[in-house]
Write an enzyme that holds these catalytic residues in place. Structure first.
Site, PDB file in Angstrom:
ATOM      1  N   ALA A  91       0.839  -1.209   0.000  1.00  0.00           N
ATOM      2  CA  ALA A  91       0.000   0.000   0.000  1.00  0.00           C
ATOM      3  C   ALA A  91       0.867   1.250   0.000  1.00  0.00           C
ATOM      4  O   ALA A  91       1.816   1.354   0.777  1.00  0.00           O
ATOM      5  CB  ALA A  91      -0.902   0.005   1.231  1.00  0.00           C
ATOM      6  N   HIS A 110     -21.253  35.140  12.634  1.00  0.00           N
ATOM      7  CA  HIS A 110     -21.888  34.827  13.921  1.00  0.00           C
ATOM      8  C   HIS A 110     -23.052  33.874  13.686  1.00  0.00           C
ATOM      9  O   HIS A 110     -23.828  34.096  12.757  1.00  0.00           O
ATOM     10  CB  HIS A 110     -22.405  36.103  14.575  1.00  0.00           C
ATOM     11  CG  HIS A 110     -23.162  35.831  15.841  1.00  0.00           C
ATOM     12  ND1 HIS A 110     -22.531  35.466  17.013  1.00  0.00           N
ATOM     13  CD2 HIS A 110     -24.495  35.848  16.115  1.00  0.00           C
ATOM     14  CE1 HIS A 110     -23.438  35.281  17.950  1.00  0.00           C
ATOM     15  NE2 HIS A 110     -24.639  35.493  17.439  1.00  0.00           N
TER      16      HIS A 110
END
Ligand code: FAD
Ligand code: NAD
Length: 468
Positions: A37, A446
């Site tokens: 891998a 906000h």
């Protein structure tokens, strides 16, 4: 023998990114990897699998502890299916590794499987699994062979009960009592995984603080939160003996007074750092030297003392972080192509993916004190944030360190929700040498967690935070 402009040894985030950047710059590139891998430690046994398990265990923890307060009733308590959790983690890893295979093909990089070692400065031997050897030539070679877990000389890592991070990512049961040696990043992240799943976690740390290299406020705050979640801490403890008998492990340590403390558990995770990996690389055949800690010696251009041979990532000095390795991969590719790249090592962020997360960039308060730099401190607690109240993540704070006279931001240290993502704003600000006031004057949406950074900056610049 095939000849390349660049041969990269090792396919971790340093190596594969270096190979991609070399290919982008028109250099004929090959990458050598000894495992089947690609992706190295980070993708296979590091960043990605640990975050997959952290995410799964966080879901479990929330289902058990916070759903009720959110108004979500369940017929029965959730149960851990560790087999499925580990399988999902492996799926995430496999998909990510497949992505690297795709990127190698897309960029026409030759992937050569086998163990790379130097025959001489321009020739690399690739030893295949069947023992056969292929040779390739490289005008330039990039060593990106990474690191392996470190241990203590008297510990026998049996990989069953006495384990490293690699085994901790694939346990087939939740430990009852996990003893962690080392209160650094790995110990706290993987300790958190099993702590959230129900294990008692005891951390034995040599220093007088956890995550001792980060700003001290972070370690103190994190310890306070983790103590509420199945963690016990043994700070200033020197481990001297680790034994495993059947399913029981025993760790003996001396505390600061020299008294012996003995802990019994069912697993011990040894997480005392990592060491550079240069085994059987035959560096001496190319004339490449390592330092007293086994790291490949490099200059400011990441070149070894042999022209044309470079080294990057965990195998050289500096933080052992995937994004640091990546930056160095790009850097070396650009140096080879004749460009003049730059890395600001002071602004490589560090993150601990516990909950709350810890993230940091620049200088710590301790470093500024030691260097005699005049500084001011601003901070803002998440308990004063509307967004944090809404999500029930009230632990933690943001701390901004700014120069006392110029107001330039010198360090930002966060412990709180999504700190790992929020630190990016501080990195950008510091790359552009922002003052604390600059951040205080920028509009932050906000309600967000990032408003807390603005508030901490306002506090640093002139003690004028708006919401405390
Ligand atoms: P590596 O990723 O170690 O890759 C080196 C590669 O070289 C390996 O594939 C190896 O097989 C190969 N190799 C070695 N020698 C040879 C040879 N002679 N021939 C052929 N191939 C060879 N960092 C972060 O930034 N964020 C995180 O969240 C994070 N989490 C982590 C969690 C854990 C549990 C661990 C262990 C590490 C974590 N790290 C994290 C650190 C990160 O994984 C490393 O900093 C990073 O992988 C270093 O990249 P590298 O390319 O230098 O080396
Ligand atoms: P670390 O350096 O973060 O922590 C090791 C800890 O072990 C330190 O606190 C150290 O004081 C302690 N220690 C050392 N010797 C000891 C002893 N004899 N007894 C008790 N404690 C002892 O190392 P780690 O946690 O093993 O991680 C290794 C590397 O992997 C780190 O450099 C880190 O950067 C990287 N990593 C990063 C992440 C991330 O970015 N989120 C996650 C995991 C790993």
């Amino acid at each position: 023998m095939n000849q390349y402009d660049v041969v990269v040894i090792g396919s971790g985030p340093g190596g594969y990114v270096a190979a991609i950047r070399c290919a982008q710059l028109g250099l004929k590139t090959a990458i050598i990897e000894k495992y089947a891998a690609l992706g190295g430690t980070c993708l296979n046994v590091g960043c990605i699998p640990s975050k997959a398990l952290l995410d799964s265990s966080e879901h479990f923890f929330n289902a058990l502890h916070t759903f009720k307060e959110h108004g979500i009733d369940m017929k029965s308590d959730p149960k851990v299916n560790i087999g499925q959790m580990i399988k999902r983690k492996q799926d995430v890893v496999d998909q990510t590794v497949a992505g690297i295979n795709f990127l190698m093909k897309k960029n026409k990089i030759d992937v050569l499987r086998g163990h790379g070692s130097f025959e001489n400065k321009n020739t690399i031997n690739i030893t295949k699994e069947d023992g056969s050897v292929e040779q390739v030539g490289g005008k330039n070679v990039i060593i990106a062979t990474g690191s392996k877990p470190a241990s203590l000389p008297f510990i026998n890592i049996d990989k069953k009960r006495v384990i490293t991070s690699t085994e901790a990512l694939k346990l087939d049961e939740v430990p009852k009592h996990l003893i962690v040696i080392g209160g650094g990043v790995i110990g706290l992240e993987l300790g958190s995984v099993y702590g959230r799943l129900g294990a008692k976690v005891s951390v034995v740390e040599f220093m007088d603080s956890i995550i001792p290299t980060m700003d001290r406020t972070m370690g103190k705050d994190l310890q306070r939160v983790l103590k509420k979640n199945n963690f016990e801490f043994y700070l200033s403890h020197k481990v001297k003996e680790v034994t495993a008998k059947g399913k029981t492990v025993t760790v003996k340590a001396d505390n600061a007074k020299g008294e012996e403390v003995s802990l019994e558990g069912d697993y011990v995770l040894v997480a005392v750092g990592r060491k550079p990996y240069t085994d059987k690389l035959a560096l001496e055949k190319a004339g490449v030297e390592v330092d007293e800690r086994g790291r490949v010696k490099v200059d400011d251009h990441l070149q070894t003392q042999v022209p044309g041979i470079y080294a990057i990532g965990d195998v050289v000095r500096g933080a052992m972080l995937a994004h640091k390795a990546e930056e160095e991969g790009v850097f070396v590719a650009e140096v080879i192509a004749g460009q003049k790249p730059h890395i600001n090592y002071n602004l490589i962020p560090g993150v601990v993916y516990t909950w709350p997360e810890v993230a940091s960039v620049g200088q710590t308060e301790e470093q500024l004190k030691e260097a005699g730099v005049p500084y001011k401190v601003g901070s803002f607690p998440f308990k004063a944030s509307g967004r944090a109240r809404a999500s029930m993540d009230l632990d933690g704070q943001i701390k901004v360190l700014a120069h006392k006279e110029t107001d330039e931001i010198l360090g930002v240290h966060m412990i709180g929700p999504r700190a790992a993502d929020m630190i990016a704003e501080a990195v950008v600000a510091m790359e552009f040498r922002a003052s604390a006031e600059d951040i205080g004057r920028i509009s932050h949406a906000h309600p967000t967690f990032t408003e807390s950074f603005k508030e901490a900056a306002l506090d640093a610049t002139a003690k004028r935070a708006l919401h405390i």
